[in-house]
Design a protein around this motif. Structure first.
Motif, PDB file in Angstrom:
ATOM      1  N   MET A   1       0.840  -1.186   0.000  1.00  0.00           N
ATOM      2  CA  MET A   1       0.000   0.000   0.000  1.00  0.00           C
ATOM      3  C   MET A   1       0.881   1.243   0.000  1.00  0.00           C
ATOM      4  SD  MET A   1      -3.206   0.708   2.374  1.00  0.00           S
ATOM      5  CE  MET A   1      -4.211   2.116   2.106  1.00  0.00           C
ATOM      6  N   ALA A   2       0.548   2.179  -0.847  1.00  0.00           N
ATOM      7  CA  ALA A   2       1.337   3.408  -0.974  1.00  0.00           C
ATOM      8  C   ALA A   2       1.081   4.314   0.229  1.00  0.00           C
ATOM      9  CB  ALA A   2       0.954   4.132  -2.253  1.00  0.00           C
ATOM     10  N   ASN A   3       2.123   5.012   0.640  1.00  0.00           N
ATOM     11  CA  ASN A   3       1.899   5.989   1.705  1.00  0.00           C
ATOM     12  C   ASN A   3       1.324   7.259   1.091  1.00  0.00           C
ATOM     13  OD1 ASN A   3       3.954   7.935   1.024  1.00  0.00           O
ATOM     14  ND2 ASN A   3       5.485   6.596   1.930  1.00  0.00           N
ATOM     15  N   GLN A   4       0.906   8.182   1.930  1.00  0.00           N
ATOM     16  CA  GLN A   4       0.206   9.373   1.439  1.00  0.00           C
ATOM     17  C   GLN A   4       1.081  10.222   0.520  1.00  0.00           C
ATOM     18  OE1 GLN A   4      -1.020  11.361   4.988  1.00  0.00           O
ATOM     19  NE2 GLN A   4       0.992  12.211   5.418  1.00  0.00           N
ATOM     20  N   PHE A   5       2.378  10.268   0.754  1.00  0.00           N
ATOM     21  CA  PHE A   5       3.248  11.066  -0.099  1.00  0.00           C
ATOM     22  C   PHE A   5       3.385  10.451  -1.482  1.00  0.00           C
ATOM     23  CE2 PHE A   5       4.752  12.125   4.224  1.00  0.00           C
ATOM     24  CZ  PHE A   5       4.375  13.461   4.223  1.00  0.00           C
ATOM     25  N   GLU A   6       3.438   9.110  -1.529  1.00  0.00           N
ATOM     26  CA  GLU A   6       3.545   8.437  -2.823  1.00  0.00           C
ATOM     27  C   GLU A   6       2.322   8.706  -3.685  1.00  0.00           C
ATOM     28  OE1 GLU A   6       4.711   4.256  -2.708  1.00  0.00           O
ATOM     29  OE2 GLU A   6       5.652   4.649  -0.761  1.00  0.00           O
ATOM     30  N   ILE A   7       1.135   8.626  -3.115  1.00  0.00           N
ATOM     31  CA  ILE A   7      -0.077   8.854  -3.900  1.00  0.00           C
ATOM     32  C   ILE A   7      -0.160  10.301  -4.350  1.00  0.00           C
ATOM     33  CG2 ILE A   7      -1.678   9.272  -1.969  1.00  0.00           C
ATOM     34  CD1 ILE A   7      -2.488   7.217  -5.089  1.00  0.00           C
ATOM     35  N   VAL A   8       0.267  11.231  -3.499  1.00  0.00           N
ATOM     36  CA  VAL A   8       0.280  12.646  -3.895  1.00  0.00           C
ATOM     37  C   VAL A   8       1.231  12.841  -5.070  1.00  0.00           C
ATOM     38  CG1 VAL A   8       0.938  14.978  -3.167  1.00  0.00           C
ATOM     39  CG2 VAL A   8      -0.451  13.542  -1.649  1.00  0.00           C
ATOM     40  N   HIS A   9       2.427  12.271  -4.981  1.00  0.00           N
ATOM     41  CA  HIS A   9       3.399  12.391  -6.074  1.00  0.00           C
ATOM     42  C   HIS A   9       2.872  11.740  -7.351  1.00  0.00           C
ATOM     43  CE1 HIS A   9       6.783  14.238  -3.972  1.00  0.00           C
ATOM     44  NE2 HIS A   9       6.394  13.535  -2.921  1.00  0.00           N
ATOM     45  N   ASP A  10       2.250  10.568  -7.215  1.00  0.00           N
ATOM     46  CA  ASP A  10       1.685   9.886  -8.385  1.00  0.00           C
ATOM     47  C   ASP A  10       0.642  10.755  -9.079  1.00  0.00           C
ATOM     48  OD1 ASP A  10       3.257   7.666  -7.943  1.00  0.00           O
ATOM     49  OD2 ASP A  10       1.625   6.421  -7.146  1.00  0.00           O
ATOM     50  N   LEU A  11      -0.246  11.352  -8.295  1.00  0.00           N
ATOM     51  CA  LEU A  11      -1.310  12.156  -8.894  1.00  0.00           C
ATOM     52  C   LEU A  11      -0.786  13.463  -9.467  1.00  0.00           C
ATOM     53  CD1 LEU A  11      -4.350  11.522  -6.538  1.00  0.00           C
ATOM     54  CD2 LEU A  11      -3.705  10.397  -8.669  1.00  0.00           C
ATOM     55  N   LEU A  12       0.208  14.053  -8.820  1.00  0.00           N
ATOM     56  CA  LEU A  12       0.819  15.262  -9.383  1.00  0.00           C
ATOM     57  C   LEU A  12       1.548  14.937 -10.681  1.00  0.00           C
ATOM     58  CD1 LEU A  12       2.095  17.099  -6.186  1.00  0.00           C
ATOM     59  CD2 LEU A  12       0.175  17.751  -7.665  1.00  0.00           C
ATOM     60  N   ASP A  13       2.218  13.776 -10.722  1.00  0.00           N
ATOM     61  CA  ASP A  13       2.860  13.338 -11.969  1.00  0.00           C
ATOM     62  C   ASP A  13       1.825  13.143 -13.069  1.00  0.00           C
ATOM     63  OD1 ASP A  13       5.393  13.385 -10.868  1.00  0.00           O
ATOM     64  OD2 ASP A  13       5.488  11.207 -10.545  1.00  0.00           O
ATOM     65  N   LEU A  14       0.709  12.522 -12.729  1.00  0.00           N
ATOM     66  CA  LEU A  14      -0.349  12.301 -13.711  1.00  0.00           C
ATOM     67  C   LEU A  14      -0.923  13.629 -14.188  1.00  0.00           C
ATOM     68  CD1 LEU A  14      -2.181  10.362 -15.279  1.00  0.00           C
ATOM     69  CD2 LEU A  14      -3.709  10.351 -13.292  1.00  0.00           C
ATOM     70  N   ALA A  15      -1.209  14.531 -13.269  1.00  0.00           N
ATOM     71  CA  ALA A  15      -1.763  15.839 -13.643  1.00  0.00           C
ATOM     72  C   ALA A  15      -0.778  16.634 -14.486  1.00  0.00           C
ATOM     73  CB  ALA A  15      -2.147  16.625 -12.395  1.00  0.00           C
ATOM     74  N   GLY A  16       0.524  16.448 -14.226  1.00  0.00           N
ATOM     75  CA  GLY A  16       1.544  17.187 -14.950  1.00  0.00           C
ATOM     76  C   GLY A  16       1.982  16.545 -16.251  1.00  0.00           C
ATOM     77  N   ALA A  17       1.491  15.356 -16.530  1.00  0.00           N
ATOM     78  CA  ALA A  17       1.853  14.689 -17.780  1.00  0.00           C
ATOM     79  C   ALA A  17       1.347  15.521 -18.959  1.00  0.00           C
ATOM     80  CB  ALA A  17       1.276  13.277 -17.821  1.00  0.00           C
ATOM     81  N   ARG A  18       2.056  15.484 -20.046  1.00  0.00           N
ATOM     82  CA  ARG A  18       1.823  16.366 -21.186  1.00  0.00           C
ATOM     83  C   ARG A  18       0.366  16.431 -21.648  1.00  0.00           C
ATOM     84  NH1 ARG A  18       0.323  19.380 -24.268  1.00  0.00           N
ATOM     85  NH2 ARG A  18       1.133  19.966 -26.290  1.00  0.00           N
ATOM     86  N   TRP A  19      -0.330  15.321 -21.723  1.00  0.00           N
ATOM     87  CA  TRP A  19      -1.659  15.305 -22.344  1.00  0.00           C
ATOM     88  C   TRP A  19      -2.813  15.134 -21.368  1.00  0.00           C
ATOM     89  CZ3 TRP A  19      -1.509  17.144 -26.996  1.00  0.00           C
ATOM     90  CH2 TRP A  19      -0.359  16.985 -27.762  1.00  0.00           C
TER      91      TRP A  19
END
Length: 115
Positions: A1-19
């Protein structure tokens, strides 16, 4: 299970992805076929659209429905979680637009002083 920082980073990476933001914006109006999304997102390749849609599906933000018709038909739509995610990303876009000139000036100032 991901910790809270990992999920935040994952979602920020997804939101910041080019498309991601472009695809989310197009999909907010309801169910769309792959080619409809492709036509609406100027400049995206089929490969990039496929990867973006898969990432959105993986995170639970998009649903894919395949229909056994001839030719096969596939529709995508945002899930409730995806609509919430899109609404959460929108303020960041608004911030960027509102502060574009200040951000660009700060970059020019930094880049000029670094030289």
């Amino acid at each position: 299970m991901a910790n809270q920082f990992e999920i935040v980073h994952d979602l920020l990476d997804l939101a910041g992805a080019r498309w991601t933001v472009d695809v989310l914006s197009v999909m907010r109006d309801g169910k769309l076929r792959f080619n409809e999304i492709s036509r609406a997102v100027d400049g995206i390749s089929q490969k990039q659209l496929t990867q973006t849609l898969r990432n959105l599906q993986r995170h639970g933000f998009a649903a894919r429905a395949a229909f056994a018709t001839i030719p096969p038909r596939v529709e995508y739509e945002l899930t409730e979680l995806g609509r919430d995610f899109a609404a959460s990303v929108r303020p960041l876009g608004s911030f960027a637009v509102r502060n574009q000139q200040s951000i660009e000036a700060a970059r020019r100032n930094f880049d000029g002083s670094a030289a």
